[in-house]
Design a protein around this motif. Sequence first.
Motif, short mmCIF file in Angstrom:
data_model
loop_
_atom_site.label_atom_id
_atom_site.label_comp_id
_atom_site.label_asym_id
_atom_site.label_seq_id
_atom_site.Cartn_x
_atom_site.Cartn_y
_atom_site.Cartn_z
N PHE A 170 -5.48 -6.04 -2.44
CA PHE A 170 -6.69 -6.53 -1.80
C PHE A 170 -6.26 -7.53 -0.73
O PHE A 170 -6.10 -8.72 -0.97
N THR A 224 -17.72 -1.39 3.20
CA THR A 224 -18.35 -1.95 2.01
C THR A 224 -18.20 -3.47 2.08
O THR A 224 -17.07 -3.98 2.16
N PRO A 269 -5.77 -7.32 3.98
CA PRO A 269 -5.79 -6.43 5.14
C PRO A 269 -4.39 -6.02 5.61
O PRO A 269 -3.41 -6.72 5.38
N MET A 292 -13.52 -2.19 -3.84
CA MET A 292 -12.48 -1.24 -3.42
C MET A 292 -12.85 0.19 -3.78
O MET A 292 -12.24 1.14 -3.27
N SER A 293 -13.85 0.37 -4.67
CA SER A 293 -14.28 1.75 -4.92
C SER A 293 -15.57 2.04 -4.16
O SER A 293 -16.26 3.03 -4.41
N GLN A 335 0.82 -1.22 0.00
CA GLN A 335 0.00 0.00 0.00
C GLN A 335 0.85 1.26 0.00
O GLN A 335 0.55 2.22 -0.68
N THR A 392 -9.54 -4.57 4.51
CA THR A 392 -9.69 -4.72 3.06
C THR A 392 -9.26 -6.13 2.70
O THR A 392 -8.18 -6.57 3.13
N ILE A 398 -13.56 -7.28 -7.07
CA ILE A 398 -12.61 -6.65 -6.15
C ILE A 398 -12.53 -5.15 -6.43
O ILE A 398 -12.56 -4.32 -5.50
N THR A 399 -12.44 -4.79 -7.71
CA THR A 399 -12.33 -3.37 -8.05
C THR A 399 -13.58 -2.60 -7.61
O THR A 399 -13.48 -1.50 -7.07
N HIS A 403 -14.19 -3.91 1.92
CA HIS A 403 -13.29 -2.75 1.89
C HIS A 403 -13.89 -1.73 2.86
O HIS A 403 -14.89 -1.09 2.54
#
Length: 427
Positions: free
Chosen positions: A90, A203, A92, A312-313, A83, A265, A308-309, A200
């Motif tokens: 993806f 979410t 934690p 993550m948004s 990160q 996440t 996943i995308t 995430h």
Amino acid sequence: MKVLVIGRGGREHALAWAFHKSPNVTEVITAPGSDGMDSVARCVPIAEDDHAGITALALDEGIGLAVIGPEAPLVAGLADRLQKTDVPVFGPTAAAAQVEGSKEFAKTIMKKYAIPTADYEVFHSLERAKAYVAEKGAPIVIKADGLAAGKGVVVAQTEAQANEALGQMLDSKQFGEAGARVVIEECLEGEECSLMAFVHGTTVVPMVTAQDHKRAFDGDEGPNTGGMGAYSPVPHMSRTAIADAEENILRKMAEALAAEGMPFTGFLYAGLMMTGDGPKVIEFNARFGDPEAQVILPRLITPLDEMITAVMSGEERKAEWSSDSCIGVVLASDGYPASYEKGTALDSRLTDGEGKLPFFHAGTKKTPAGWVTGGGRVGLVAAMSPDLDEARRMVYNQISSVRTDGLFYRTDIGARAVTAARAHGPR
Ligand code: AMP
Ligand code: GLY
């Protein structure tokens, strides 16, 4: 998009396989991967604990998404590291991965946020632990606090068994530091079920259910293993119970971790016991289950990277799943989970999937003379069918048509579910 999968087991093979079939993914790279993943990914020999090497690889390759399979690199902070260099990952952070890395941490959060789980106490003194067992009586469950590859749990049927396990963990330090503290908890009764979600922060998008078979032998006999087989979905888990677990366990845990300043996440895994009082948590994991991944991912119709995308948004996009049942049976080396031999020759009809069914490699190696074993859990044969019983027949026909010298497997994976499905009808 280029995807990087970190790890080398059956779960990682299934992840790489799922990414490989996505139209959005140009290349799957695995570190270190395994010979068995060759057909779906490019393997780069960098070990999971070489965080600097993995980060450099991700940057050099222009990785658009990194997914970390196993718990150890997560608990050790690999996601934090990636990160920091702006590699989309993806998985934690080390802080959030404590849901798996420390049973005491997970239990404390569950208590604070009223997430249903077994009653428990934490001990580091053998004397006090034994006194607690004497007070509560058997059956009772003894767990090493830290990571023990799924083997640090003893469901003791008698006080003597409980005391023996306590001695091994607290006195003989059989699990090293992981067992220097133990959690002693109430023994829950019911059917087990694994429920995971793409998470995430707050979410949360739940997946379909699965059931793992953790004991080594038929009839749930023998020692606990990393998992001897699984199937999805679990027909005897009602829609109401699933909705209950999604909201009051998975979503609540994600919200709790965010509220505690360590948003999660990645794949959040709840191991559940379906008790008379509804679903209760046996354990949380900070990653995809293994072998659950091998039976859940084949049912995922939406490309994995798209799920996943989206999550993550911040989008709670519903995944599309096949209504078929998927079942997977693990072939393990004789002796597993204790000591076993490596280098046993494998039947090529198994490894090359000549028998039409996918084979997810775990502990295998390719040699000039052919495939040989390289681990305890060697691989998993999977089959999918609208009918669970038919899927079972397909898997077991395949296994019995090949040579399995030096290997063993359970013959009852999914058997209870077939009976339950007949009793309940379709859900
Ligand atoms: P764990 O590593 O926490 O998943 O535990 C391994 C296995 O031990 C689980 O899959 C269960 O079969 C069993 N187990 C763990 N905790 C309990 C409990 N509180 N009551 C009954 N069985 C348990
Ligand atoms: N199948 C159980 C686990 O992955 O922990």
